[in-house]
Write an enzyme that holds these catalytic residues in place. Structure first.
Site, PDB file in Angstrom:
ATOM      1  N   LYS A 282     -70.179  81.051  35.666  1.00 25.63           N
ATOM      2  CA  LYS A 282     -69.301  80.148  36.431  1.00 25.63           C
ATOM      3  C   LYS A 282     -68.449  80.993  37.367  1.00 25.63           C
ATOM      4  CE  LYS A 282     -65.587  77.969  34.291  1.00 25.63           C
ATOM      5  NZ  LYS A 282     -64.431  78.488  35.049  1.00 25.63           N
TER       6      LYS A 282
ATOM      7  N   GLU B 248     -60.895  70.927  37.625  1.00 22.97           N
ATOM      8  CA  GLU B 248     -59.644  71.323  36.967  1.00 22.97           C
ATOM      9  C   GLU B 248     -58.433  70.666  37.627  1.00 22.97           C
ATOM     10  OE1 GLU B 248     -59.209  75.358  35.729  1.00 22.97           O
ATOM     11  OE2 GLU B 248     -57.093  75.078  35.226  1.00 22.97           O
TER      12      GLU B 248
HETATM   13  O1  KIV Z   1     -61.022  80.299  32.207  1.00 24.30           O
HETATM   14  C1  KIV Z   1     -61.120  79.191  31.650  1.00 24.30           C
HETATM   15  O2  KIV Z   1     -60.852  79.062  30.456  1.00 24.30           O
HETATM   16  C2  KIV Z   1     -61.587  78.075  32.460  1.00 24.30           C
HETATM   17  C3  KIV Z   1     -61.336  76.659  32.062  1.00 24.30           C
HETATM   18  C4  KIV Z   1     -62.141  75.698  32.828  1.00 24.30           C
HETATM   19  C5  KIV Z   1     -61.224  76.262  30.691  1.00 24.30           C
HETATM   20  O3  KIV Z   1     -62.138  78.305  33.481  1.00 24.30           O
END
Ligand code: KIV
Length: 298
Positions: A155, A224
């Protein structure tokens, strides 16, 4: 070439068995392992990426929590969570930093390795830390490092602004989860953690981000701290699952920082979190009991 293919297929078979028995993290190492895992992701009938789309279509909510160490990962995995994220929230809830901007690649890889040892069922996603994906080439190189230590997907933060990076990662065969809305790695430029989607232009930009990451090949997108109504509209407008954090109940799933959920970081709890446990209190209680018992000579 035939020998290489045969070796690959033998490795794939071994990996398949090992994956079933011991989990992805424990079987093979390095780029060979990455090749096997990526081929598996494409080969196995139970393709988790496709499953998530189907879960969205069936209206089944997707659950995701963070983990940064082996026992937490194993406990979450055994509890039946769908996705475990090694988030760069590591910096705040484990390493004691002010925000996520100081988290390094080495720290993230170290913790991803530990988490991978505890995960058998869930999809293991890892966050690319800040400045490790400034160009598409760097993004792919970083993503590969995470796959090498056991992540099954990665991600990064950004929508339209990071389409080139996302395309490069998905083209390299690495499953990708997007993250739009409030972007913690930009908290210093933004001057705080503010809700997104309050203005028409912000809402339109979020929708454009969501469409862009879907078109670039993301299998899901984290929203988010997005205004609940805008999160609902985005969720309905895209084919991939929208997984919310502080973005209302209409998303296709929810993700939380585990420390917030279990009350392990008692000094700050985001407004949108309803903790399910008070682990910090339990730690204090146990520590005090041990101190008293020891001082009493027991
Ligand atoms: O770093 C993180 O914990 C996230 C969140 C979406 C939970 O990116």
């Amino acid at each position: 070439m035939a020998t290489v293919t045969a070796a690959f297929d033998r490795g794939l078979q071994a990996t398949r068995v090992a994956l079933q028995e011991f989990g992805a993290a424990n079987c093979v190492r390095g780029s060979f392992r990455r090749a096997c895992v990526l081929k598996l992701a494409a080969d196995l009938p139970a393709d988790p990426m496709k499953d998530f789309r189907q879960m969205k279509q069936r209206g089944e909510k997707i659950t995701a929590l963070t983990a940064y160490d082996y026992p937490t990962a194993r406990l979450l995995d055994e509890s039946g969570i769908d996705i475990i994220l090694v988030g760069d929230s590591l910096g705040m809830v484990v390493l004691g930093y002010q925000d996520t901007t100081g988290v390094t690649l080495e720290q993230m890889l170290h913790h991803t390795r530990a988490v991978a040892r505890g995960v058998k069922q869930a999809l293991l996603v890892a966050d690319l830390p800040i400045h490790t994906y400034d160009t598409p080439e760097q993004a792919v190189e970083t993503a590969r490092k995470f796959v090498d230590v056991g992540a099954q997907a990665v991600k990064l933060e950004g929508g339209v602004s990071h389409v080139a990076q996302i395309q490069a990662i998905t083209k390299a065969g690495i499953p990708f989860m997007a993250h739009i809305g409030m972007l913690p790695q930009s908290v210093r430029e933004e001057g705080g953690y503010r809700i997104k989607g309050r203005t028409q232009s912000e809402a339109e930009a979020l929708l454009a981000d969501a469409h862009a990451v879907e078109a670039a090949g993301a299998f899901s997108v984290v929203l988010e701290i997005v205004l609940a109504d805008i999160a609902r509209q985005i969720t309905g407008a895209i084919g991939i699952p929208a997984i919310g954090i502080g973005s209302g109940k209409h998303c296709d799933g929810q993700i939380l920082v585990t420390h917030d959920l279990i009350g392990l970081f008692p000094w700050f709890t985001p407004k949108f979190v309803s903790p399910e446990a008070r682990v910090a209190d339990e730690i204090r209680r146990a520590a005090r009991a041990f101190i008293e018992r020891t001082r009493a000579g027991g």
